[in-house]
Design a protein around this motif. Structure first.
Motif, short mmCIF file in Angstrom:
data_model
loop_
_atom_site.label_atom_id
_atom_site.label_comp_id
_atom_site.label_asym_id
_atom_site.label_seq_id
_atom_site.Cartn_x
_atom_site.Cartn_y
_atom_site.Cartn_z
N LEU A 141 30.80 17.07 30.25
CA LEU A 141 29.53 17.45 29.70
C LEU A 141 29.27 17.21 28.12
O LEU A 141 28.28 16.91 27.57
CB LEU A 141 29.09 18.52 30.41
CG LEU A 141 28.79 18.73 31.65
CD1 LEU A 141 28.60 20.13 32.35
CD2 LEU A 141 27.80 17.75 32.25
N TYR A 151 29.21 13.49 27.18
CA TYR A 151 28.01 12.78 27.85
C TYR A 151 26.64 12.77 27.02
O TYR A 151 26.02 13.74 26.50
CB TYR A 151 27.56 13.53 29.28
CG TYR A 151 26.51 12.79 30.16
CD1 TYR A 151 26.28 11.58 30.06
CD2 TYR A 151 25.66 13.42 31.10
CE1 TYR A 151 25.57 10.88 30.78
CE2 TYR A 151 24.77 12.96 31.52
CZ TYR A 151 24.75 11.50 31.76
OH TYR A 151 23.93 10.87 32.50
N GLU A 184 23.58 11.73 27.44
CA GLU A 184 22.31 12.36 28.10
C GLU A 184 22.32 13.82 27.60
O GLU A 184 21.27 14.33 27.36
CB GLU A 184 22.04 11.97 29.33
CG GLU A 184 20.83 12.12 29.99
CD GLU A 184 20.35 11.71 31.19
OE1 GLU A 184 19.56 12.31 31.90
OE2 GLU A 184 21.07 10.60 31.49
N LYS A 185 23.27 14.49 27.79
CA LYS A 185 23.37 15.88 27.77
C LYS A 185 23.22 16.29 26.39
O LYS A 185 22.49 17.27 25.77
CB LYS A 185 24.66 16.65 28.29
CG LYS A 185 24.52 18.30 28.17
CD LYS A 185 25.70 18.69 28.49
CE LYS A 185 25.70 20.12 27.97
NZ LYS A 185 26.52 20.53 26.90
N GLU A 224 20.22 18.39 24.67
CA GLU A 224 20.21 19.61 24.04
C GLU A 224 19.60 19.32 22.70
O GLU A 224 18.97 20.45 22.16
CB GLU A 224 21.87 19.74 23.42
CG GLU A 224 22.52 20.35 24.88
CD GLU A 224 23.72 20.31 24.50
OE1 GLU A 224 24.83 19.62 23.73
OE2 GLU A 224 24.82 21.26 25.32
N MET A 282 18.59 20.92 32.76
CA MET A 282 20.29 21.17 33.04
C MET A 282 20.40 21.02 34.32
O MET A 282 21.47 20.19 34.76
CB MET A 282 20.59 22.38 32.30
CG MET A 282 22.14 22.32 32.13
SD MET A 282 22.72 20.92 31.09
CE MET A 282 22.16 21.40 29.48
N LEU A 301 20.09 17.34 35.29
CA LEU A 301 21.21 16.67 34.72
C LEU A 301 22.55 16.74 35.55
O LEU A 301 23.30 15.80 35.90
CB LEU A 301 21.44 17.14 33.35
CG LEU A 301 22.50 16.20 32.56
CD1 LEU A 301 22.02 15.27 31.59
CD2 LEU A 301 23.42 17.14 31.67
#
Length: 168
Positions: free
Chosen positions: A32, A35, A37-38, A42, A115, A118
């Motif tokens: 995570l 990653y 996309e995370k 954020e 989240m 995701l």
């Protein structure tokens, strides 16, 4: 002849028992953290939080100026008028607090929802990755201890991160 067939069958069964299952693990935290996309999510949420905090600070500051002006003016007003204006100011303060609280809760809910989405996406991706690469199991390693030890060559975290980031 029967002994030969029985011997061959025994050898085949022993050989098949010795073939291990294909097992790997993924370091969930590292996955995570790396990653993209995370990271993007954020950054988006941080932007919304910063915007909210700036708005909250501006509203609070403007209200404080208004309250201080009223305080200076209240000394010259009749007690009944001052009490009425004080009640109006308190009501305005309460409305502002409710508005700000609602906005904060909306940001928190959006954060939770995005989240969760995701995490479901990552979980489904790992499941498909496992199928495509013929894994019997892909375990998740985390601080909670679902994998206490794993050989480095069984850690496919970097492969999963790379595949997830390339999927965009």
């Amino acid at each position: 002849m029967n002994k030969i067939i029985l011997g061959v069958a025994l050898m085949l069964s022993l050989a098949s028992c010795q073939q291990g299952q294909k097992i790997a693990f993924v370091d969930n935290s590292k996955l995570l953290d790396d990653y993209q996309e995370k990271k993007d999510l954020e950054a988006l949420l941080k932007g919304k939080i910063d915007k909210y905090q700036h708005k909250r600070d501006s509203i609070s500051q403007a209200f404080q100026v208004k309250a201080q002006a009223f305080e200076a003016q209240a000394k010259t007003l009749a007690p009944a008028v001052a009490q009425q204006k004080y009640s109006e100011l308190a009501h305005e303060s309460q409305l502002l607090q409710q508005q700000l609280m609602a906005e904060e809760q909306a940001i928190q809910e959006e954060s939770r929802t995005k989240m969760d989405t995701l995490l479901k996406k990552v979980k489904n991706f790992i499941k498909e990755y496992g199928k495509q690469h013929s894994y019997d199991f892909i375990l998740g390693a985390n601080d909670g201890g679902s994998v206490h030890y794993g050989k480095a060559d069984k850690d496919i975290t970097a492969d999963i991160v790379k595949a997830l980031n390339e999927k965009k």
